[in-house]
Design an enzyme around this catalytic site. Structure first.
Site, mmCIF file in Angstrom:
data_model
loop_
_atom_site.group_PDB
_atom_site.id
_atom_site.type_symbol
_atom_site.label_atom_id
_atom_site.label_comp_id
_atom_site.label_asym_id
_atom_site.label_seq_id
_atom_site.Cartn_x
_atom_site.Cartn_y
_atom_site.Cartn_z
ATOM 1 C CD GLU A 67 45.704 54.644 1.905
ATOM 2 O OE1 GLU A 67 46.780 55.089 2.366
ATOM 3 O OE2 GLU A 67 44.876 54.041 2.612
ATOM 4 C CB SER A 97 47.755 51.243 3.202
ATOM 5 O OG SER A 97 48.337 51.036 4.460
ATOM 6 N NE ARG A 123 45.432 57.479 5.008
ATOM 7 C CZ ARG A 123 45.347 57.946 6.251
ATOM 8 N NH1 ARG A 123 44.909 59.177 6.481
ATOM 9 N NH2 ARG A 123 45.704 57.205 7.276
#
Length: 298
Positions: free
Chosen positions: A290, A220, A171
């Protein structure tokens, strides 16, 4: 900052533009200026003529984002329909505009017999965000399919970066500061349209069953720590259904935060920080956000 202080554009410039309607949480303040460029050349010319001290932030579908209630200073750049085209360019490779959705990319891949891009169907965002964040789900990541990408830097120059230049990790990419992704090439593998569609249907059904897709959410919330699943840590810390102001930890999927209707961005961010505190106290694991948090607090 007055419009007279900004470069002339072919696209659209809007002062004090509300951002809440443009992000999934439906909360937050306004952009000092919202710029929707006509094309790459318009974006280049604007950045070239803009005072280098003025901050610039790209905005995609706004799915992985908390815009704080005090709004975003400077210029928010939103890439519209001109940047949302996807076409086959060579062999098993698609040329994708940065504003194209994961659904459009995966569907175009299916129509051209290109497999391996089905996972993009499940990510609520656009190509620009996928490239920046090494978006991934259901066993696939952008680092597995990216050939290269075109970016416009803060000085207005246009560059093509190979996948290796981004030094992808989980990520995360090392995209240059201030770079705005305008296009990317994704390469898949040979596949049959019916098999690709079946996999997309499987992914779609799995998402529908496990995630609160019909709610005001940001996707998320926390990265999965090494050796753990974020939702399991949140659940074990007793945070399923936890509320703060108008924000709630989803009861359906603990790694999603929800705006129950009237949450401020401060509510949502504070709830996320409270979840992080409880997880740390319970398991000793530091959860990393995130979701991106941008702008000023009120």
């Amino acid at each position: 900052m007055t419009q007279a202080a900004l470069p002339t554009v072919a696209g659209k410039l809007t002062a004090n533009a509300p951002l809440a309607p443009l992000v999934w949480f439906k909360s937050g303040g306004s952009a000092e200026w919202l710029f929707e460029p006509k094309d790459v050349a318009d974006l280049q010319a604007f950045l070239r003529g803009l005072d280098p001290a003025v901050p610039v932030m790209p905005l995609g579908l706004g799915s992985n984002l908390i815009v704080r209630d005090g709004g975003v200073p400077g210029v928010v750049v939103r890439l519209g329909k001109a940047f949302a085209k996807v076409s086959k360019c060579a062999g098993l490779t698609l040329d994708c505009g940065a504003g194209a959705s994961g659904i459009l990319v995966s569907s175009t891949a299916r129509d051209n017999g290109i497999g391996g891009l089905e996972f993009l169907r499940s990510i609520p965002g656009t190509v620009g965000g996928f490239v920046r964040m090494n978006g991934g789900a259901y066993g696939g990541e952008v680092k597995d399919i990216l050939v290269d990408c075109d970016v416009v830097l803060r000085d207005g120059s246009l560059h093509t970066l190979a996948a290796a230049d981004l030094h992808y990790t989980y990520r995360h990419s090392e995209l240059p500061d201030g770079a705005i992704v305008v296009a990317a090439r994704f390469r898949g593998r040979p596949g049959k349209a019916e098999d690709i569609q079946a996999e997309m249907d499987r992914i779609s059904a799995s998402r529908e069953a496990s995630q609160p897709l019909r709610s005001k959410t940001g996707g998320s919330t926390f990265k999965n720590p090494s050796g753990h699943k974020a939702w399991e840590l949140v659940d074990a810390a007793g945070c399923r259904g936890l509320t703060l102001g108008g924000a709630q930890v989803s009861e359906k999927h603990c790694n999603f935060l929800l705006n129950l209707g009237d949450a401020t961005s401060a509510d949502i961010e504070a709830l996320g920080d409270e979840v992080r505190r409880r997880v740390k106290a319970h398991s000793g694991v530091d959860l990393e956000w995130e979701i991106q948090r941008v702008g000023k607090s009120k």
